[in-house]
Scaffold this active site. Structure first.
Site, PDB file in Angstrom:
ATOM      1  N   CYS A  54      57.312  40.608 -34.776  1.00 23.27           N
ATOM      2  CA  CYS A  54      57.656  41.011 -33.435  1.00 23.27           C
ATOM      3  C   CYS A  54      56.349  41.177 -32.694  1.00 23.27           C
ATOM      4  CB  CYS A  54      58.404  42.338 -33.480  1.00 23.27           C
ATOM      5  SG  CYS A  54      59.771  42.281 -34.663  1.00 23.27           S
ATOM      6  N   ARG A  96      56.475  35.653 -30.427  1.00 26.11           N
ATOM      7  CA  ARG A  96      56.665  36.293 -31.733  1.00 26.11           C
ATOM      8  C   ARG A  96      58.127  36.615 -32.020  1.00 26.11           C
ATOM      9  NH1 ARG A  96      52.553  39.495 -34.029  1.00 26.11           N
ATOM     10  NH2 ARG A  96      50.553  38.608 -33.517  1.00 26.11           N
ATOM     11  N   TRP A 140      61.978  39.917 -33.376  1.00 27.00           N
ATOM     12  CA  TRP A 140      62.557  38.858 -34.215  1.00 27.00           C
ATOM     13  C   TRP A 140      63.154  39.603 -35.392  1.00 27.00           C
ATOM     14  CZ3 TRP A 140      61.924  36.944 -39.238  1.00 27.00           C
ATOM     15  CH2 TRP A 140      62.503  35.694 -39.487  1.00 27.00           C
ATOM     16  N   ASN A 180      55.913  46.027 -35.798  1.00 24.69           N
ATOM     17  CA  ASN A 180      55.914  44.617 -36.185  1.00 24.69           C
ATOM     18  C   ASN A 180      55.651  44.565 -37.689  1.00 24.69           C
ATOM     19  OD1 ASN A 180      55.426  41.825 -36.464  1.00 24.69           O
ATOM     20  ND2 ASN A 180      53.250  42.113 -36.020  1.00 24.69           N
ATOM     21  N   GLY A 181      56.549  43.935 -38.430  1.00 26.45           N
ATOM     22  CA  GLY A 181      56.337  43.839 -39.878  1.00 26.45           C
ATOM     23  C   GLY A 181      57.572  44.294 -40.628  1.00 26.45           C
ATOM     24  N   GLU A 193      57.884  15.897 -41.089  1.00 28.73           N
ATOM     25  CA  GLU A 193      57.677  16.570 -39.805  1.00 28.73           C
ATOM     26  C   GLU A 193      58.786  16.183 -38.817  1.00 28.73           C
ATOM     27  OE1 GLU A 193      56.228  18.882 -38.468  1.00 28.73           O
ATOM     28  OE2 GLU A 193      55.908  18.444 -36.348  1.00 28.73           O
ATOM     29  N   LYS A 241      61.254  18.862 -37.084  1.00 28.92           N
ATOM     30  CA  LYS A 241      61.348  18.975 -35.624  1.00 28.92           C
ATOM     31  C   LYS A 241      62.795  18.873 -35.187  1.00 28.92           C
ATOM     32  CE  LYS A 241      58.405  20.018 -34.756  1.00 28.92           C
ATOM     33  NZ  LYS A 241      57.100  20.500 -35.098  1.00 28.92           N
ATOM     34  N   GLU A 267      64.939  21.982 -36.235  1.00 22.41           N
ATOM     35  CA  GLU A 267      64.673  23.273 -35.603  1.00 22.41           C
ATOM     36  C   GLU A 267      65.140  23.351 -34.152  1.00 22.41           C
ATOM     37  OE1 GLU A 267      59.773  22.899 -35.313  1.00 22.41           O
ATOM     38  OE2 GLU A 267      60.632  24.848 -35.666  1.00 22.41           O
ATOM     39  N   HIS A 300      66.371   7.567 -56.180  1.00 21.09           N
ATOM     40  CA  HIS A 300      66.461   8.536 -57.286  1.00 21.09           C
ATOM     41  C   HIS A 300      67.456   9.654 -56.991  1.00 21.09           C
ATOM     42  CE1 HIS A 300      63.245   6.533 -59.381  1.00 21.09           C
ATOM     43  NE2 HIS A 300      62.564   6.521 -58.248  1.00 21.09           N
ATOM     44  N   LYS A 330      57.711  31.690 -32.469  1.00 22.43           N
ATOM     45  CA  LYS A 330      56.543  30.808 -32.463  1.00 22.43           C
ATOM     46  C   LYS A 330      55.553  31.200 -33.556  1.00 22.43           C
ATOM     47  CE  LYS A 330      53.942  27.569 -30.748  1.00 22.43           C
ATOM     48  NZ  LYS A 330      54.325  26.237 -31.235  1.00 22.43           N
TER      49      LYS A 330
HETATM   50  O1  M6R Z   1      51.107  29.151 -36.400  1.00 25.16           O
HETATM   51  P1  M6R Z   1      51.248  28.314 -37.634  1.00 25.16           P
HETATM   52  O2  M6R Z   1      50.747  26.931 -37.460  1.00 25.16           O
HETATM   53  O3  M6R Z   1      50.632  28.958 -38.844  1.00 25.16           O
HETATM   54  O4  M6R Z   1      52.796  28.230 -37.887  1.00 25.16           O
HETATM   55  C1  M6R Z   1      53.315  27.613 -39.025  1.00 25.16           C
HETATM   56  C2  M6R Z   1      54.790  27.329 -38.868  1.00 25.16           C
HETATM   57  O5  M6R Z   1      55.483  28.524 -38.676  1.00 25.16           O
HETATM   58  C3  M6R Z   1      55.072  26.389 -37.686  1.00 25.16           C
HETATM   59  O6  M6R Z   1      54.388  25.192 -37.814  1.00 25.16           O
HETATM   60  C4  M6R Z   1      56.583  26.108 -37.590  1.00 25.16           C
HETATM   61  O7  M6R Z   1      56.994  25.370 -38.688  1.00 25.16           O
HETATM   62  C5  M6R Z   1      56.881  25.394 -36.271  1.00 25.16           C
HETATM   63  N1  M6R Z   1      58.005  26.010 -35.631  1.00 25.16           N
HETATM   64  C6  M6R Z   1      57.189  23.955 -36.448  1.00 25.16           C
HETATM   65  O8  M6R Z   1      57.519  23.319 -35.261  1.00 25.16           O
END
Ligand code: M6R
Length: 607
Positions: free
Chosen positions: A2, A27, A74, A98-99, A479, A483, A486, A502, A602
């Site tokens: 958070c 966050r 969050w 936060n935590g 990736e 993407k 998410e 496989h 984020k």
């Molecule tokens: O801030 P970071 O690059 O360490 O974050 C790592 C992941 O949380 C981040 O890349 C996440 O997978 C993204 N939402 C992907 O789009």
């Protein structure tokens, strides 16, 4: 994970708290709240959902007071609801956190046995209730907060505000970052310096185990042993302007479009003055002494590491291990002499990556990081931090940070290759010429948006989507699938093309679109054979390739998207764009919240 903020100001605190929370919304954004002390009394406003809902609440029900704390959440313990939203108040104390308080169950049992009632499902409420209990036992606010802190296990950044105390905030950090901001007769605290940027540029970072007592004119920091600690006050340069969408519908689309520019800047930053070689910023790194590279990251940054493994191994001859931070840190792998550890993170605050970095301290020969936020914990705790210069990335789905990470990692690999004699100066210089030309090629790639958007509208109807790639395209397939899931919430998986037979090939039928990433490189023929295997089972193939690849392999594909031709070494940077655009347009077609998708944040500052 958070965002928290605290203000001891000379003006009304609410607008400052809300502005700081806007900057911390990356966050988490499932609820938000603030508390202030006004005329000696604590007051609170909280709202479920994005910060805008809290702002609306404050318009109809303002909260006066020049001292306050705030939180954007969050959810970890307890669903997003007003009751579970912070600040949590227990009588004369309000707390933002936060935590995760790991021993909260024991603490809850202890409090319940003492007849204390809970109104939330959160771990944080135990912090407020414990503090209230110590206050009732006659402890003063600072002592009560400190006694509470001594009872907590886990990772946390906390700020406490008290009834009757308009010039006091107690703050503490253990495992989650916290910055103190110094104003003129004002004092602030926040999860990061960016949150405090509109209020001050003078920052003191708390260290692990520190607690701090803030008044408007004083700051006392104690370390974990309770001794007074001197922590450096730094002047931080952070752009206070909030980033806008520059005419785009979403931040993600703006950030995709920015890639030619920011990648160009990243390339320039690592080029020598005459542009012919690579000049690394900061301390000289001796790549000839590296026996092994251990790369650790999460999510998209992990896929950047997987891509870089090919570069470091194939170009520079350095053996590379790549690990997911949350696995690495608990597996506690042996780190042999001659190992350099490299951490990749956009935010520089990802809890698992930071913990993995700390595990390597004193074990690895050097700790390197590739980060976007230069003032972040990961950057500050590395021996050398390489900036990726992507600029602020707002969209939760990482786009420009990924391609800038790739660019910087490639330049590091090229420097290593040259220093180790694995590539000649001329070979490196030829690739640098292509890297300098990359922004132009990326612009051409962005021109392929229309066919990708058309394909995305069809993908939006699918329930499951597969991504396939070989070699450098395998991490990109991963990736692309990440993407897509998410932001569109469509189930997507990625496989190394050769792995399909496989097991996963059992999934293929006419309802499962398969995205094949296959530039015309040395593995192209093998990729096309795997693609044929899919089509033979009625799979619908979306082939992303170049002109030469299409001429040879597109027959029978459901749709083919043509990209410019590119040197295979640079292909992951280019092929990232169609993967991002596909995900973006699929999400737009589905009408999801592209920039702030459900359940995500984020920056992931909890384990
Ligand atoms: O801030 P970071 O690059 O360490 O974050 C790592 C992941 O949380 C981040 O890349 C996440 O997978 C993204 N939402 C992907 O789009």
């Amino acid at each position: 994970m958070c965002g928290i903020v605290g203000v001891l100001g000379s003006h009304e605190a609410s607008p400052l708290l809300v502005e700081a929370l806007k900057r911390l919304e990356y966050r988490g954004y499932d609820s938000a709240g603030i508390a202030t002390v006004h005329e000696g009394k604590l007051g609170r406003r909280r709202a479920v959902g994005k910060l805008v809902n809290l702002s609306d609440t404050l318009v109809h029900n303002p909260l006066p007071g020049k001292s306050g704390i705030g939180h954007t959440r969050w959810a970890t313990h307890g669903a997003p609801s007003v009751d579970n939203a912070h600040p949590h108040q227990a009588g004369p104390v309000a707390v933002v956190h936060n935590g995760i308080i790991e021993n909260f169950r024991e603490l809850r049992e202890e409090l319940a046995a003492a007849g204390i009632k809970f109104v939330t499902e959160t771990d944080t409420e135990t912090v407020a209730l414990l503090t209230q209990m110590y206050l009732e036992q006659g402890q003063d606010p600072v002592t009560a907060a400190r006694t509470t802190l001594s009872r907590l296990d886990g990772a946390f950044a906390l700020a406490f505000l008290f009834d009757g105390e308009e010039d006091l905030i107690v703050a503490a950090r253990k495992g989650s970052p916290l910055a103190i901001g110094h104003g003129d007769g004002e004092m602030f605290v926040g999860s990061d310096a960016i949150a405090l940027a509109p209020m001050t540029d003078e920052i003191t970072y708390l260290e692990e185990g520190d607690s701090a007592v803030l008044t408007r004119t004083s700051l006392e920091i104690r370390n974990e042993s309770g001794e007074i600690a001197n922590r450096e006050k730094r002047k931080i340069q952070i752009d206070t302007a909030r980033v806008d969408k520059a005419g785009h519908k979403h931040f993600m689309s703006k950030e995709i479009a920015e890639q030619p520019t920011v990648i160009g800047e990243a390339v320039r930053h690592y080029l020598s003055t005459d542009g012919s070689g690579i000049q690394l910023p900061g301390e000289e790194l001796d790549f000839t002494k590296i026996d092994r590279l251990t790369m650790v990251a999460c999510g998209t940054a992990f896929y950047a590491c997987l891509t870089a493994k090919y570069w470091f191994e194939q170009l520079a001859g350095i053996p590379v291990e790549v690990d997911i931070a949350s696995e690495f840190r608990y597996r506690e792998p042996p780190i042999s002499k001659g190992t350099v550890a490299l951490f990749v993170s956009q935010s520089g605050e990802t809890a698992d990556t930071l913990a993995a970095l700390r595990y390597c301290e004193g074990k690895a020969d050097k700790i390197l990081s590739v980060v976007n936020v230069p003032e972040s914990s990961i950057a500050r705790e590395s021996d050398v931090a390489f900036p990726i210069l992507a600029g602020t990335e707002i969209g939760v789905a990482s786009t420009k940070a990924f391609t800038c990470q790739l660019t910087v990692l490639l330049m590091l690999a090229l420097k290593a290759a040259q220093d180790r004699g694995a590539m000649t100066e001329e070979e490196v210089s030829n690739l640098l010429i292509k890297l300098r030309a990359l922004p132009g090629t990326l612009n051409e790639t962005l021109d392929c948006e229309a066919p990708l958007a058309e394909a995305a509208r069809k993908l939006a109807e699918a329930r499951d989507i597969l991504f396939l790639g070989r070699g450098l395209m395998y991490p990109l397939a991963l990736e692309g699938a990440l993407k897509l899931k998410e932001i569109s919430y469509i189930h997507a998986e990625a496989y190394a093309s050769g792995e399909l037979k496989h097991g996963p090939i059992a999934l293929i039928d006419k309802h499962v679109p398969v995205v094949v990433l296959a530039p015309k490189d040395n593995l192209f023929d093998k990729s096309i054979s795997n693609m044929q295997e899919v089509m033979a089972r009625n799979g619908k193939v979306l082939l992303i390739t170049d002109k030469a690849g299409a001429a040879e392999g597109s027959e029978g594909a459901w749709q083919t998207v043509l990209l410019p031709e590119i040197d295979p070494v640079l292909s992951p940077i280019l092929y990232a764009l169609p993967a991002q655009l596909l995900a973006y347009h699929t999400a737009v077609a589905k009408g999801t919240d592209v920039d702030q998708p459900r359940n995500l944040a984020k920056s992931v500052t909890v384990e």
